[in-house]
Write a protein that holds these residues in place. Sequence first.
Motif, PDB file in Angstrom:
ATOM      1  N   LEU A  66       3.498  46.917  -4.452  1.00  0.00           N
ATOM      2  CA  LEU A  66       3.226  45.979  -5.545  1.00  0.00           C
ATOM      3  C   LEU A  66       1.754  46.009  -5.951  1.00  0.00           C
ATOM      4  CD1 LEU A  66       5.536  43.022  -4.475  1.00  0.00           C
ATOM      5  CD2 LEU A  66       5.891  44.659  -6.348  1.00  0.00           C
ATOM      6  N   SER A  67       0.864  46.252  -5.008  1.00  0.00           N
ATOM      7  CA  SER A  67      -0.560  46.397  -5.346  1.00  0.00           C
ATOM      8  C   SER A  67      -0.786  47.635  -6.197  1.00  0.00           C
ATOM      9  CB  SER A  67      -1.402  46.479  -4.069  1.00  0.00           C
ATOM     10  OG  SER A  67      -1.315  45.283  -3.344  1.00  0.00           O
ATOM     11  N   GLY A  68      -0.125  48.721  -5.844  1.00  0.00           N
ATOM     12  CA  GLY A  68      -0.222  49.934  -6.656  1.00  0.00           C
ATOM     13  C   GLY A  68       0.310  49.707  -8.055  1.00  0.00           C
ATOM     14  N   ALA A  69       1.427  49.003  -8.147  1.00  0.00           N
ATOM     15  CA  ALA A  69       1.992  48.687  -9.469  1.00  0.00           C
ATOM     16  C   ALA A  69       1.043  47.800 -10.264  1.00  0.00           C
ATOM     17  CB  ALA A  69       3.350  48.012  -9.298  1.00  0.00           C
ATOM     18  N   ALA A  70       0.428  46.826  -9.603  1.00  0.00           N
ATOM     19  CA  ALA A  70      -0.524  45.943 -10.290  1.00  0.00           C
ATOM     20  C   ALA A  70      -1.750  46.721 -10.761  1.00  0.00           C
ATOM     21  CB  ALA A  70      -0.935  44.804  -9.358  1.00  0.00           C
ATOM     22  N   CYS A  71      -2.246  47.631  -9.919  1.00  0.00           N
ATOM     23  CA  CYS A  71      -3.387  48.473 -10.327  1.00  0.00           C
ATOM     24  C   CYS A  71      -3.040  49.268 -11.575  1.00  0.00           C
ATOM     25  CB  CYS A  71      -3.802  49.417  -9.205  1.00  0.00           C
ATOM     26  SG  CYS A  71      -4.595  48.600  -7.822  1.00  0.00           S
ATOM     27  N   TRP A  72      -1.838  49.881 -11.573  1.00  0.00           N
ATOM     28  CA  TRP A  72      -1.440  50.650 -12.756  1.00  0.00           C
ATOM     29  C   TRP A  72      -1.303  49.732 -13.969  1.00  0.00           C
ATOM     30  CZ3 TRP A  72      -1.737  54.490 -15.657  1.00  0.00           C
ATOM     31  CH2 TRP A  72      -0.989  54.527 -16.823  1.00  0.00           C
ATOM     32  N   LEU A  73      -0.751  48.541 -13.789  1.00  0.00           N
ATOM     33  CA  LEU A  73      -0.569  47.623 -14.911  1.00  0.00           C
ATOM     34  C   LEU A  73      -1.904  47.248 -15.552  1.00  0.00           C
ATOM     35  CD1 LEU A  73       1.692  46.290 -16.440  1.00  0.00           C
ATOM     36  CD2 LEU A  73       1.526  44.347 -14.898  1.00  0.00           C
ATOM     37  N   VAL A  74      -2.928  47.040 -14.745  1.00  0.00           N
ATOM     38  CA  VAL A  74      -4.268  46.762 -15.277  1.00  0.00           C
ATOM     39  C   VAL A  74      -4.761  47.959 -16.093  1.00  0.00           C
ATOM     40  CG1 VAL A  74      -6.690  46.400 -14.623  1.00  0.00           C
ATOM     41  CG2 VAL A  74      -4.886  45.067 -13.509  1.00  0.00           C
ATOM     42  N   TYR A 116      -2.918  50.246 -17.522  1.00  0.00           N
ATOM     43  CA  TYR A 116      -2.042  50.334 -18.700  1.00  0.00           C
ATOM     44  C   TYR A 116      -2.473  49.363 -19.795  1.00  0.00           C
ATOM     45  CZ  TYR A 116       2.204  49.822 -21.499  1.00  0.00           C
ATOM     46  OH  TYR A 116       3.098  49.747 -22.537  1.00  0.00           O
ATOM     47  N   LEU A 117      -2.831  48.152 -19.398  1.00  0.00           N
ATOM     48  CA  LEU A 117      -3.189  47.123 -20.377  1.00  0.00           C
ATOM     49  C   LEU A 117      -4.605  47.276 -20.929  1.00  0.00           C
ATOM     50  CD1 LEU A 117      -1.558  44.042 -18.634  1.00  0.00           C
ATOM     51  CD2 LEU A 117      -0.735  45.257 -20.683  1.00  0.00           C
ATOM     52  N   LEU A 118      -5.536  47.818 -20.136  1.00  0.00           N
ATOM     53  CA  LEU A 118      -6.941  47.829 -20.541  1.00  0.00           C
ATOM     54  C   LEU A 118      -7.467  49.172 -21.042  1.00  0.00           C
ATOM     55  CD1 LEU A 118      -8.460  45.574 -17.730  1.00  0.00           C
ATOM     56  CD2 LEU A 118      -7.754  44.925 -20.050  1.00  0.00           C
ATOM     57  N   LEU A 119      -6.843  50.246 -20.667  1.00  0.00           N
ATOM     58  CA  LEU A 119      -7.348  51.577 -21.033  1.00  0.00           C
ATOM     59  C   LEU A 119      -6.373  52.291 -21.969  1.00  0.00           C
ATOM     60  CD1 LEU A 119      -8.669  52.745 -17.549  1.00  0.00           C
ATOM     61  CD2 LEU A 119      -9.988  51.804 -19.450  1.00  0.00           C
ATOM     62  N   PRO A 120      -6.844  53.339 -22.633  1.00  0.00           N
ATOM     63  CA  PRO A 120      -5.914  54.119 -23.466  1.00  0.00           C
ATOM     64  C   PRO A 120      -4.774  54.693 -22.605  1.00  0.00           C
ATOM     65  CG  PRO A 120      -8.185  54.741 -23.917  1.00  0.00           C
ATOM     66  CD  PRO A 120      -8.215  53.834 -22.726  1.00  0.00           C
ATOM     67  N   LYS A 121      -3.605  54.715 -23.180  1.00  0.00           N
ATOM     68  CA  LYS A 121      -2.443  55.198 -22.449  1.00  0.00           C
ATOM     69  C   LYS A 121      -2.481  56.723 -22.328  1.00  0.00           C
ATOM     70  CE  LYS A 121      -0.163  51.119 -23.954  1.00  0.00           C
ATOM     71  NZ  LYS A 121      -1.443  50.476 -23.906  1.00  0.00           N
ATOM     72  N   PRO A 122      -2.242  57.255 -21.134  1.00  0.00           N
ATOM     73  CA  PRO A 122      -2.287  58.714 -20.921  1.00  0.00           C
ATOM     74  C   PRO A 122      -0.986  59.376 -21.393  1.00  0.00           C
ATOM     75  CG  PRO A 122      -1.802  57.625 -18.874  1.00  0.00           C
ATOM     76  CD  PRO A 122      -2.022  56.533 -19.889  1.00  0.00           C
ATOM     77  N   MET A 123      -0.795  59.398 -22.712  1.00  0.00           N
ATOM     78  CA  MET A 123       0.481  59.855 -23.250  1.00  0.00           C
ATOM     79  C   MET A 123       0.748  61.330 -22.973  1.00  0.00           C
ATOM     80  SD  MET A 123       1.811  57.123 -24.075  1.00  0.00           S
ATOM     81  CE  MET A 123       3.353  57.823 -24.616  1.00  0.00           C
ATOM     82  N   TRP A 124      -0.293  62.166 -22.937  1.00  0.00           N
ATOM     83  CA  TRP A 124      -0.047  63.579 -22.677  1.00  0.00           C
ATOM     84  C   TRP A 124       0.583  63.754 -21.297  1.00  0.00           C
ATOM     85  CZ3 TRP A 124      -1.295  67.243 -19.067  1.00  0.00           C
ATOM     86  CH2 TRP A 124      -0.929  68.548 -19.393  1.00  0.00           C
ATOM     87  N   ILE A 125       0.086  63.018 -20.319  1.00  0.00           N
ATOM     88  CA  ILE A 125       0.636  63.109 -18.960  1.00  0.00           C
ATOM     89  C   ILE A 125       2.084  62.617 -18.954  1.00  0.00           C
ATOM     90  CG2 ILE A 125       0.434  62.226 -16.596  1.00  0.00           C
ATOM     91  CD1 ILE A 125      -2.619  62.017 -17.133  1.00  0.00           C
ATOM     92  N   TYR A 126       2.343  61.517 -19.655  1.00  0.00           N
ATOM     93  CA  TYR A 126       3.708  61.002 -19.703  1.00  0.00           C
ATOM     94  C   TYR A 126       4.639  61.976 -20.412  1.00  0.00           C
ATOM     95  CZ  TYR A 126       7.863  58.382 -20.519  1.00  0.00           C
ATOM     96  OH  TYR A 126       9.183  58.018 -20.537  1.00  0.00           O
ATOM     97  N   VAL A 127       4.224  62.466 -21.575  1.00  0.00           N
ATOM     98  CA  VAL A 127       5.081  63.369 -22.350  1.00  0.00           C
ATOM     99  C   VAL A 127       5.344  64.660 -21.571  1.00  0.00           C
ATOM    100  CG1 VAL A 127       5.230  64.768 -24.462  1.00  0.00           C
ATOM    101  CG2 VAL A 127       4.438  62.392 -24.576  1.00  0.00           C
ATOM    102  N   PHE A 128       4.316  65.180 -20.902  1.00  0.00           N
ATOM    103  CA  PHE A 128       4.510  66.375 -20.083  1.00  0.00           C
ATOM    104  C   PHE A 128       5.585  66.122 -19.014  1.00  0.00           C
ATOM    105  CE2 PHE A 128       3.603  68.964 -16.348  1.00  0.00           C
ATOM    106  CZ  PHE A 128       3.637  70.239 -16.902  1.00  0.00           C
TER     107      PHE A 128
END
Length: 190
Positions: free
Chosen positions: A15-23, A25-37
């Motif tokens: 849950l801490s890892g998920a919370a870190c990612w959520l922060v 996700y909400l505050l920085l540009p989304k890494p769409m290239w990594i997701y799309v790949f």
Amino acid sequence: MRASGDADTIWVAALSGAACWLVIYLLLPKPMWIYVFGHELTHALWTWLLGGRVKKFKASAKGGHVIVTKNNFLIALAPYFFPLYAILVVLLFLAGHWLWNWQHYVVWFHLLLGAAYAFHLTLTWHILKNSQPDITQQGYLFSAVIIFLGNVSVLLVGIPFLTARLNVLTAFHWWVKGTQDVVLSVGKIL
């Protein structure tokens, strides 16, 4: 969750890892290239798994596509329920544990796994806000059911595997029982 393992080494870390990612996700540009790949690679992996071949692969921050010799609903919808990066975290940890006995890094493994699974969930939800050819080709209702059941299946298999405290059949039984209880409760209200 209570029967699945120690909270401090599994659930707090995940849950801490998920919370870190959520922060992130909400505050920085989304890494769409990594997701799309990862999305397109998942199409390719499921194509290979089901006996097809990949003819063309393209991924960029603006989108991507894969041209394959075989297509069905599993290949089309796999990126929405198969958390590729979370699976890669698991495989890397298993290899590291086998080679170097990474037992002391289990908390870090669960932290990274929580972040990777949250990455999958948040960015999948993000792209589903726009029209997706994978979804429209399969139909919205059918796709929603398959994506839901696919994600539940990943959790029903993944949690017992990761915690080594329960088996898949026990987890499935609990899910069926919980679903039955909800349906009966809703039936009483109506």
